[in-house]
Scaffold this active site. Structure first.
Site, PDB file in Angstrom:
ATOM      1  N   ASN A   8      -0.951   4.382  -3.594  1.00  0.00           N
ATOM      2  CA  ASN A   8      -1.916   3.310  -3.837  1.00  0.00           C
ATOM      3  C   ASN A   8      -3.261   3.963  -4.104  1.00  0.00           C
ATOM      4  O   ASN A   8      -3.879   4.496  -3.196  1.00  0.00           O
ATOM      5  CB  ASN A   8      -1.975   2.397  -2.594  1.00  0.00           C
ATOM      6  CG  ASN A   8      -3.077   1.351  -2.703  1.00  0.00           C
ATOM      7  OD1 ASN A   8      -3.647   1.139  -3.774  1.00  0.00           O
ATOM      8  ND2 ASN A   8      -3.380   0.698  -1.585  1.00  0.00           N
ATOM      9  N   LYS A  10      -6.017   2.573  -4.912  1.00  0.00           N
ATOM     10  CA  LYS A  10      -7.173   1.736  -4.549  1.00  0.00           C
ATOM     11  C   LYS A  10      -8.178   1.758  -5.724  1.00  0.00           C
ATOM     12  O   LYS A  10      -7.745   1.748  -6.863  1.00  0.00           O
ATOM     13  CB  LYS A  10      -7.770   2.223  -3.225  1.00  0.00           C
ATOM     14  CG  LYS A  10      -6.670   2.322  -2.146  1.00  0.00           C
ATOM     15  CD  LYS A  10      -7.164   2.600  -0.779  1.00  0.00           C
ATOM     16  CE  LYS A  10      -5.960   2.678   0.179  1.00  0.00           C
ATOM     17  NZ  LYS A  10      -6.366   2.867   1.566  1.00  0.00           N
ATOM     18  N   HIS A  95      -2.352  -6.124   1.357  1.00  0.00           N
ATOM     19  CA  HIS A  95      -2.886  -4.865   1.898  1.00  0.00           C
ATOM     20  C   HIS A  95      -4.014  -5.207   2.883  1.00  0.00           C
ATOM     21  O   HIS A  95      -4.767  -6.148   2.678  1.00  0.00           O
ATOM     22  CB  HIS A  95      -3.419  -3.996   0.758  1.00  0.00           C
ATOM     23  CG  HIS A  95      -3.742  -2.611   1.208  1.00  0.00           C
ATOM     24  ND1 HIS A  95      -4.918  -2.309   1.860  1.00  0.00           N
ATOM     25  CD2 HIS A  95      -3.041  -1.460   1.144  1.00  0.00           C
ATOM     26  CE1 HIS A  95      -4.917  -1.023   2.169  1.00  0.00           C
ATOM     27  NE2 HIS A  95      -3.786  -0.479   1.744  1.00  0.00           N
ATOM     28  N   GLU A  97      -6.817  -3.991   3.345  1.00  0.00           N
ATOM     29  CA  GLU A  97      -8.167  -4.062   2.748  1.00  0.00           C
ATOM     30  C   GLU A  97      -8.383  -5.412   2.077  1.00  0.00           C
ATOM     31  O   GLU A  97      -9.494  -5.954   2.105  1.00  0.00           O
ATOM     32  CB  GLU A  97      -8.367  -2.892   1.768  1.00  0.00           C
ATOM     33  CG  GLU A  97      -8.557  -1.592   2.534  1.00  0.00           C
ATOM     34  CD  GLU A  97      -8.086  -0.341   1.800  1.00  0.00           C
ATOM     35  OE1 GLU A  97      -7.888  -0.385   0.567  1.00  0.00           O
ATOM     36  OE2 GLU A  97      -7.902   0.686   2.489  1.00  0.00           O
ATOM     37  N   GLU A 172       1.591  -0.745   7.674  1.00  0.00           N
ATOM     38  CA  GLU A 172       0.376   0.068   7.589  1.00  0.00           C
ATOM     39  C   GLU A 172      -0.550  -0.309   8.745  1.00  0.00           C
ATOM     40  O   GLU A 172      -1.317  -1.274   8.641  1.00  0.00           O
ATOM     41  CB  GLU A 172      -0.338  -0.182   6.261  1.00  0.00           C
ATOM     42  CG  GLU A 172       0.461   0.234   5.046  1.00  0.00           C
ATOM     43  CD  GLU A 172      -0.435   0.642   3.879  1.00  0.00           C
ATOM     44  OE1 GLU A 172      -0.244   1.751   3.388  1.00  0.00           O
ATOM     45  OE2 GLU A 172      -1.323  -0.132   3.493  1.00  0.00           O
ATOM     46  N   GLY A 178      -6.909   5.736   6.092  1.00  0.00           N
ATOM     47  CA  GLY A 178      -8.117   6.456   5.684  1.00  0.00           C
ATOM     48  C   GLY A 178      -8.863   7.097   6.835  1.00  0.00           C
ATOM     49  O   GLY A 178     -10.012   7.511   6.683  1.00  0.00           O
ATOM     50  N   SER A 218      -2.623   7.479   6.359  1.00  0.00           N
ATOM     51  CA  SER A 218      -2.874   8.920   6.460  1.00  0.00           C
ATOM     52  C   SER A 218      -1.609   9.766   6.282  1.00  0.00           C
ATOM     53  O   SER A 218      -1.430  10.766   6.980  1.00  0.00           O
ATOM     54  CB  SER A 218      -3.582   9.249   7.789  1.00  0.00           C
ATOM     55  OG  SER A 218      -4.845   8.611   7.835  1.00  0.00           O
TER      56      SER A 218
HETATM   57  P1  13P Z   1      -4.502   6.526   3.386  1.00  0.00           P
HETATM   58  O1  13P Z   1      -3.234   7.282   3.049  1.00  0.00           O
HETATM   59  O2  13P Z   1      -5.687   7.032   2.597  1.00  0.00           O
HETATM   60  O3  13P Z   1      -4.727   6.448   4.856  1.00  0.00           O
HETATM   61  O4  13P Z   1      -4.291   5.015   2.872  1.00  0.00           O
HETATM   62  C1  13P Z   1      -3.143   4.335   3.219  1.00  0.00           C
HETATM   63  C2  13P Z   1      -3.071   3.061   2.459  1.00  0.00           C
HETATM   64  O5  13P Z   1      -3.846   2.163   2.688  1.00  0.00           O
HETATM   65  C3  13P Z   1      -2.038   2.932   1.412  1.00  0.00           C
HETATM   66  O6  13P Z   1      -1.937   1.624   0.957  1.00  0.00           O
END
Ligand code: 13P
Length: 256
Positions: A8, A10, A95, A97, A172, A178, A218
Site C-alpha cells: 500500500n 498510500k 484502512h 487511515e 492491521e 508506521g 511495520s
Molecule cells: P507500514 O508498513 O508503513 O507500517 O504501513 C502498514 C499499512 O498501513 C499498510 O496498509
C-alpha cells in the site's frame, strides 16, 4: 492457500516514480507461488498498469479508496468502475487511515465493499484496534464489530458467504502502522484466529478457510518471513517497506 503480498503506497509516488519502481522491480517468485499486489495512488494507476503490462510483470493492481456510487456529483471521488477501467483488480476498504483521518464509519466500509463487488474488484477489507482498544481489552469486540458490519449485513453477507464472491481481510493493528512497532507473530496469529472464528460463525468452516487474512503494520524484510509462517497469516500488507523495489522484492521472496 497461495500467499498474498501487497504493498500500500498510500500518498507516495506520482506516475513517473511509479513507472520507475516497476522498471526496477524484479520478483523473486514464480507466479504460482505468490500473488503480488500494489496499491498506487489513483493518479498513478494508469502508469502502473502500463509499466506492469509492458514489462510482463506479474503484479496485480488495486485502488486505495473508492466511492460507493457508480458516478455522480461527488467532487474528488472515484468510483470502483472507473478504477476497474484504469486497470485495478482490487480495492482497499476501511484502512485505519481512512477511518481515523477521514471519518469513515463501519457503514461506509459496507457500501464500499458492495461497490467493489459490483464493479468486479476484489475487496480487501482492513480491520484493527487502536492501542487504547487493546489496553482496555477490547481487541475482540472491535474486530468483531468491524467485520460484522460487512459480513453479517443481510444481502451483502449472503453474497460473501458464496465461495465465488471474492474477499480478502487485513488485520492491521493501528499501533503498529508506521511506528516500527510490529505485532509479534503470536499477537498476529491470535487476532487472525479471532477473525477466522468470526468468519466461521458467519459462513461455516469451509468458506472461512478460503478467505485470506493478511497482516499489516511495520512489515519489513527482516520480519516478514516469521510473520508469513505464523498460523492463520495468509499474507502481508506492507506500507513503507513496499516503496522500495528491492525491499518489496525481499518481502515477496520470503513468501515463496
Ligand atoms: P507500514 O508498513 O508503513 O507500517 O504501513 C502498514 C499499512 O498501513 C499498510 O496498509
Amino acid at each position: 492457500m497461495k500467499p498474498l503480498v501487497a504493498g500500500n503506497w498510500k500518498m507516495h509516488k506520482g506516475p513517473k516514480a511509479t513507472s520507475e519502481f516497476f522498471e526496477r522491480f524484479r520478483t523473486p517468485c514464480q507466479t504460482d507461488e505468490v500473488t503480488l499486489l500494489v496499491f498506487p495512488p489513483i493518479l498513478s494507476l494508469t502508469a502502473a498498469r502500463k509499466a506492469v503490462d509492458k514489462g510482463g510483470i506479474q503484479v496485480e493492481l488495486g485502488v486505495q479508496h473508492i466511492h460507493s456510487e457508480v458516478e455522480g456529483a461527488y467532487t474528488g471521488e472515484t468510483s470502483a468502475e472507473m478504477a476497474a477501467e484504469a486497470g485495478a483488480s482490487y480495492a482497499l476498504v476501511g484502512h485505519s487511515e481512512r477511518r481515523q483521518l477521514f471519518g469513515e464509519s463501519d457503514a461506509d466500509t459496507r457500501v464500499r465493499v458492495a461497490a467493489a463487488l459490483r464493479a468486479g474488484l476484489v475487496p480487501l477489507l482492513c480491520v484493527g484496534e487502536t492501542l487504547e482498544d487493546r489496553q482496555a481489552g477490547r481487541l475482540e469486540a472491535v474486530l468483531r464489530r468491524q467485520l460484522d458490519a460487512v459480513v453479517a449485513f443481510p444481502e451483502l453477507g449472503e453474497s460473501l458467504a458464496r465461495s465465488e464472491t471474492p474477499l480478502v481481510l487485513a488485520y492491521e493493528p493501528v499501533w503498529a502502522i508506521g511506528t516500527g512497532e510490529t505485532a509479534t507473530p503470536e499477537d498476529a496469529s491470535a487476532a487472525h484466529g479471532l477473525l477466522r472464528e468470526s468468519l466461521r460463525a458467519a459462513f461455516g468452516d469451509q468458506r472461512s478457510r478460503s478467505i485470506p487474512i493478511l497482516y499489516g503494520g511495520s512489515v519489513k524484510p527482516g520480519n516478514s518471513r516469521e510473520l508469513l509462517s505464523s498460523p492463520d497469516v495468509d499474507g502481508v500488507l506492507v506500507g513503507g517497506a513496499s516503496l522500495d523495489p528491492r525491499s518489496f522484492a525481499e518481502i515477496a521472496g520470503s513468501a515463496c
